[in-house]
Design a protein around this motif. Structure first.
Motif, PDB file in Angstrom:
ATOM      1  N   ASN A 132       0.666  -1.261  -0.162  1.00 49.45           N
ATOM      2  CA  ASN A 132       0.068  -0.031   0.008  1.00 49.45           C
ATOM      3  C   ASN A 132       0.852   1.387   0.016  1.00 49.45           C
ATOM      4  N   THR A 133       2.416   1.314  -0.416  1.00 51.06           N
ATOM      5  CA  THR A 133       2.926   2.265  -0.222  1.00 51.06           C
ATOM      6  C   THR A 133       3.132   2.698  -1.688  1.00 51.06           C
ATOM      7  N   LEU A 134       2.761   1.999  -2.779  1.00 47.63           N
ATOM      8  CA  LEU A 134       2.966   2.171  -3.910  1.00 47.63           C
ATOM      9  C   LEU A 134       2.223   3.570  -4.535  1.00 47.63           C
ATOM     10  N   SER A 135       2.751   4.393  -5.433  1.00 47.25           N
ATOM     11  CA  SER A 135       2.316   5.296  -5.919  1.00 47.25           C
ATOM     12  C   SER A 135       1.267   4.826  -7.210  1.00 47.25           C
ATOM     13  N   MET A 136      -0.032   5.171  -7.111  1.00 52.45           N
ATOM     14  CA  MET A 136      -0.840   4.333  -8.215  1.00 52.45           C
ATOM     15  C   MET A 136      -0.787   4.987  -9.671  1.00 52.45           C
ATOM     16  N   LYS A 137       0.108   4.358 -10.399  1.00 54.76           N
ATOM     17  CA  LYS A 137       0.319   5.034 -11.684  1.00 54.76           C
ATOM     18  C   LYS A 137       0.206   3.914 -12.703  1.00 54.76           C
ATOM     19  N   PRO A 138      -0.787   3.141 -13.052  1.00 52.52           N
ATOM     20  CA  PRO A 138      -0.841   1.985 -13.840  1.00 52.52           C
ATOM     21  C   PRO A 138      -0.483   2.480 -15.321  1.00 52.52           C
ATOM     22  N   GLU A 139       0.323   1.918 -16.077  1.00 49.93           N
ATOM     23  CA  GLU A 139       0.490   2.114 -17.570  1.00 49.93           C
ATOM     24  C   GLU A 139       0.223   0.932 -18.428  1.00 49.93           C
ATOM     25  N   GLN A 140       0.349  -0.045 -17.935  1.00 48.25           N
ATOM     26  CA  GLN A 140       0.002  -1.567 -18.826  1.00 48.25           C
ATOM     27  C   GLN A 140      -0.139  -2.734 -18.082  1.00 48.25           C
ATOM     28  N   ILE A 141      -0.931  -3.419 -18.528  1.00 46.88           N
ATOM     29  CA  ILE A 141      -1.264  -4.725 -17.821  1.00 46.88           C
ATOM     30  C   ILE A 141      -1.585  -5.850 -19.096  1.00 46.88           C
ATOM     31  N   PHE A 142      -0.874  -6.965 -18.879  1.00 44.77           N
ATOM     32  CA  PHE A 142      -0.781  -7.823 -19.900  1.00 44.77           C
ATOM     33  C   PHE A 142      -0.763  -9.144 -19.482  1.00 44.77           C
ATOM     34  N   PHE A 143      -0.872 -10.168 -20.434  1.00 46.03           N
ATOM     35  CA  PHE A 143      -0.691 -11.858 -20.090  1.00 46.03           C
ATOM     36  C   PHE A 143       0.582 -12.138 -21.057  1.00 46.03           C
ATOM     37  N   SER A 144       1.787 -12.533 -20.274  1.00 44.76           N
ATOM     38  CA  SER A 144       3.008 -12.720 -21.149  1.00 44.76           C
ATOM     39  C   SER A 144       3.503 -14.157 -20.838  1.00 44.76           C
ATOM     40  N   SER A 145       3.718 -14.855 -21.626  1.00 43.43           N
ATOM     41  CA  SER A 145       4.304 -16.286 -21.246  1.00 43.43           C
ATOM     42  C   SER A 145       3.226 -16.856 -20.410  1.00 43.43           C
ATOM     43  N   THR A 146       3.329 -18.441 -20.771  1.00 45.34           N
ATOM     44  CA  THR A 146       2.103 -19.064 -20.148  1.00 45.34           C
ATOM     45  C   THR A 146       1.974 -18.915 -18.470  1.00 45.34           C
ATOM     46  N   GLY A 147       1.099 -18.379 -18.040  1.00 47.73           N
ATOM     47  CA  GLY A 147       0.978 -18.247 -16.601  1.00 47.73           C
ATOM     48  C   GLY A 147       1.151 -17.067 -15.984  1.00 47.73           C
ATOM     49  N   TYR A 148       1.820 -16.138 -16.738  1.00 51.29           N
ATOM     50  CA  TYR A 148       2.115 -14.886 -16.127  1.00 51.29           C
ATOM     51  C   TYR A 148       1.147 -13.646 -16.544  1.00 51.29           C
ATOM     52  N   ILE A 149       0.883 -12.837 -15.558  1.00 54.40           N
ATOM     53  CA  ILE A 149       0.330 -11.466 -15.619  1.00 54.40           C
ATOM     54  C   ILE A 149       1.460 -10.417 -15.297  1.00 54.40           C
ATOM     55  N   VAL A 150       1.424  -9.317 -16.066  1.00 52.84           N
ATOM     56  CA  VAL A 150       2.475  -8.236 -15.918  1.00 52.84           C
ATOM     57  C   VAL A 150       1.835  -7.055 -15.579  1.00 52.84           C
ATOM     58  N   VAL A 176       2.535  -3.056 -15.411  1.00 51.61           N
ATOM     59  CA  VAL A 176       3.396  -2.132 -15.148  1.00 51.61           C
ATOM     60  C   VAL A 176       2.969  -0.847 -14.683  1.00 51.61           C
ATOM     61  N   ASN A 177       3.394  -0.345 -13.566  1.00 52.36           N
ATOM     62  CA  ASN A 177       2.996   0.720 -12.879  1.00 52.36           C
ATOM     63  C   ASN A 177       4.156   1.740 -12.331  1.00 52.36           C
ATOM     64  N   ASP A 178       4.076   2.809 -12.979  1.00 45.97           N
ATOM     65  CA  ASP A 178       5.185   3.978 -12.712  1.00 45.97           C
ATOM     66  C   ASP A 178       6.565   3.402 -13.113  1.00 45.97           C
ATOM     67  N   GLY A 179       6.708   2.866 -13.983  1.00 46.54           N
ATOM     68  CA  GLY A 179       7.805   2.399 -14.779  1.00 46.54           C
ATOM     69  C   GLY A 179       8.394   1.276 -14.211  1.00 46.54           C
ATOM     70  N   ASN A 180       7.683   0.432 -13.203  1.00 43.68           N
ATOM     71  CA  ASN A 180       8.271  -0.706 -12.855  1.00 43.68           C
ATOM     72  C   ASN A 180       7.399  -1.950 -12.963  1.00 43.68           C
ATOM     73  N   MET A 181       7.952  -3.073 -13.088  1.00 42.92           N
ATOM     74  CA  MET A 181       7.151  -4.425 -13.606  1.00 42.92           C
ATOM     75  C   MET A 181       6.525  -5.154 -12.107  1.00 42.92           C
ATOM     76  N   TYR A 182       5.245  -5.660 -12.259  1.00 37.63           N
ATOM     77  CA  TYR A 182       4.958  -6.387 -11.110  1.00 37.63           C
ATOM     78  C   TYR A 182       4.354  -7.349 -11.658  1.00 37.63           C
ATOM     79  N   PRO A 183       5.034  -8.670 -11.657  1.00 39.07           N
ATOM     80  CA  PRO A 183       4.567 -10.059 -12.440  1.00 39.07           C
ATOM     81  C   PRO A 183       3.800 -10.987 -11.291  1.00 39.07           C
ATOM     82  N   PHE A 184       2.947 -11.676 -11.864  1.00 39.16           N
ATOM     83  CA  PHE A 184       2.354 -12.504 -10.773  1.00 39.16           C
ATOM     84  C   PHE A 184       2.028 -13.755 -11.509  1.00 39.16           C
ATOM     85  N   ASN A 185       1.992 -15.080 -10.896  1.00 39.61           N
ATOM     86  CA  ASN A 185       2.125 -16.301 -11.597  1.00 39.61           C
ATOM     87  C   ASN A 185       0.701 -17.054 -11.440  1.00 39.61           C
ATOM     88  N   LYS A 186      -0.287 -16.933 -12.444  1.00 43.64           N
ATOM     89  CA  LYS A 186      -1.589 -17.563 -12.413  1.00 43.64           C
ATOM     90  C   LYS A 186      -1.524 -18.984 -12.116  1.00 43.64           C
TER      91      LYS A 186
END
Length: 537
Positions: A242-260, A262-272
């Protein structure tokens, strides 16, 4: 003496037991007084049911007894509320609710859609003897909404609602008339979504059998259930930090099982694949640079967009490429998005079209994969104002082509599409659609279409959802799945006239030439201002 008294007591107990047993007239075992058997006739009734949520289910079993008298029978239909792969036993009976108490079931199935079955339990009881017969059916509850395209649109300029188009252009196997369903989000949640959605990513989790829509606006992130369109959570309700600055730029499904995300120039991936819905922290995004004899670790910031592949990652080829404006270079990540240490620089080669490590003064306009799975980086030179397309080969992670785009039409662009079937980039301004044909001696910018009224608010390509999740989907006995004809051959254009939104579907007739079929453009109306479009599975 004590032993003799004990033996006497045992004999008395035994004699009393025999006395009471002999006095009880158990006519259930008497050939003259049998319990008539209960027979549940299910001829013509399937062994499993597939129903749509909120659809009526009617089952008419025929119950009879050997003696023909059913007056003392009672009926109960029990439905478990938790989908499961196994029949309920023991404590799991607590998940059942009664949905009927007559011989015939006629009810609305209210359960949430799920690709795992529910169980329907029919009980017939003899009220005099408590003798009971049971039958169990599997019930698969599916969503009322099929494959199609989800339209995020706004009617008040402040909030977002969803509409769905199902039809032959978007839904595999569809044979009927096109179907448009409006107000999906507001009907499910009682109100529209605060804020204007600018991008949606659709995903399917094979572990939890769930579907999700990951929505971003300029200052918010929202997670929506993909089966019922109900809100799962918003912002820090579904984000760990909850310390993030909420500045979403992009969200996408890349490679099998991964959502990425992009917020404020940084990547936040998570594995489905591990049933996690929430982004993981991946900052700082460090990478190593060799400067003389010294290796330095630098931190990257993504400039707006990541060009990403749909294919599974590996340790030798990149899954994603982006531009680092501060360092004036392209960077890539190999393997999978979850591994921070796999961020790398490219190899400088004077024999190639450009040096990916020495490109100062650029800004990212758009980024995507194109033909042959290569990465297409659409850039603008901030000094000269010239637009350029840098192509990086995916398999070798090396510079491949550099195109300088003539003219200034791109100054007014509101959306881009990079074709995966031909060496063509499409873009739209507020009133016109163009194709940039790459190849030959120099790129050509061709005007394809001008709308007669209103302004273009959205521009994209139709691609089936399953393809974006895993293009190598394999169907047993049929080989790899083949997309429908409109996949990668239909430009989606949202137009707003000040009062109503219309979606134009524009057929592409030449993938390599970038030409369209104006005579077969189709329109769908009745929307608010169209914000973005996403395919749903």
């Amino acid at each position: 003496m004590i032993m003799k008294k004990y033996i006497l007591y045992v004999l008395l107990i035994f004699l009393n037991m025999n006395f009471f047993t002999a006095c009880f007239d158990d006519k259930s075992t008497d050939p003259d007084h049998p319990i008539p058997d209960i027979v549940i006739d299910t001829i013509g009734i399937p062994g499993a049911f597939r129903v749509t949520q909120n659809e009526r289910l009617t089952i008419r079993p025929k119950v009879r007894r050997d003696n023909g008298d059913t007056s003392d029978l009672s009926y109960k239909w029990m439905l478990n509320t938790v989908a499961t792969t196994t029949q309920a036993t023991g404590a799991n009976y607590s998940n059942y609710v009664c949905i009927g108490e007559s011989e015939v079931l006629d009810t609305i199935i209210f359960l949430a859609p799920n690709e795992i079955t529910y169980f329907l339990w029919f009980q017939v009881t003899d009220n005099k003897t408590q003798y009971r017969r049971d039958i169990l059916w599997k019930v698969l509850v599916q969503s009322a909404y099929n494959e199609g395209i989800l339209i995020a649109n706004t009617k008040d300029g402040r909030t977002t609602d969803f509409s769905l188009i199902e039809g032959q252009q978007f839904t595999e196997g569809w044979t009927g008339a096109d179907k448009i369903t409006h107000n999906l989000y507001s009907n499910a949640n009682g109100n529209t979504m605060d804020g204007l959605v600018k991008q949606i990513c659709h995903s399917y989790n094979s572990v939890t059998k769930s579907k999700r829509f990951y929505c971003i606006g300029n200052d918010f992130y929202t997670l929506v259930d993909g089966l019922e369109y109900k809100l799962v959570g918003r912002d820090f309700e579904v984000i760990y930090d909850n310390t993030l600055s909420m500045k979403p730029e992009q969200i996408f499904f890349s490679s099998t099982g991964y959502i990425v995300w992009v917020n404020d120039g940084n990547m936040y991936p998570f594995n489905k694949g591990i049933a996690r819905d929430y982004p993981n922290i991946q900052i700082p995004m460090g990478y190593a640079v060799q400067e003389g004899e010294t290796q330095k670790i630098k931190t990257s910031k993504i400039d707006k967009y990541v060009a990403y592949t749909h294919q599974s990652g590996n340790s030798k080829s990149a899954w994603g490429v982006w531009y680092d404006k501060a360092e004036g270079r392209f960077l890539c990540q190999k393997g999978y998005p979850y591994v921070k240490k796999s961020i790398e620089t490219f190899v400088s080669d004077p024999q190639k079209a450009f040096d990916p490590n020495n490109l100062p003064g650029l800004e990212t306009v758009y980024a995507a994969i194109g033909v042959n799975g290569d990465f297409y980086m659409i850039m603008k030179n901030t000094t000269t104002g010239v637009y350029q397309v840098y192509v990086i080969e995916r398999t070798t992670s090396s510079a491949k082509y550099l195109y300088n785009i003539p003219g200034n039409e791109m100054d007014q662009a509101i959306g881009y599409v990079v074709s995966e079937d031909g060496n063509v980039i499409y873009f739209a301004t507020s009133t016109q659609i163009y194709a940039i044909v790459l190849g030959g001696v120099s790129p050509q910018v061709n005007l394809l279409y001008t709308i007669s009224s209103g302004e273009i608010t959205h521009f994209s390509m139709f691609r089936q959802a399953w393809y974006l999740i895993n293009p190598m989907t394999y169907v047993s006995g049929a080989g790899y799945k083949v997309p429908i004809d409109t996949h990668e051959n239909l430009l989606l254009t949202g137009v707003w006239d000040g009062n109503n939104g219309t979606l134009y579907t524009i057929p592409i007739v030449s993938a390599s030439g970038g030409s369209i079929d104006q005579n077969n453009i189709k329109t769908y109306s009745g929307f608010g201002k169209i914000l973005t479009v996403v395919s749903q599975q």
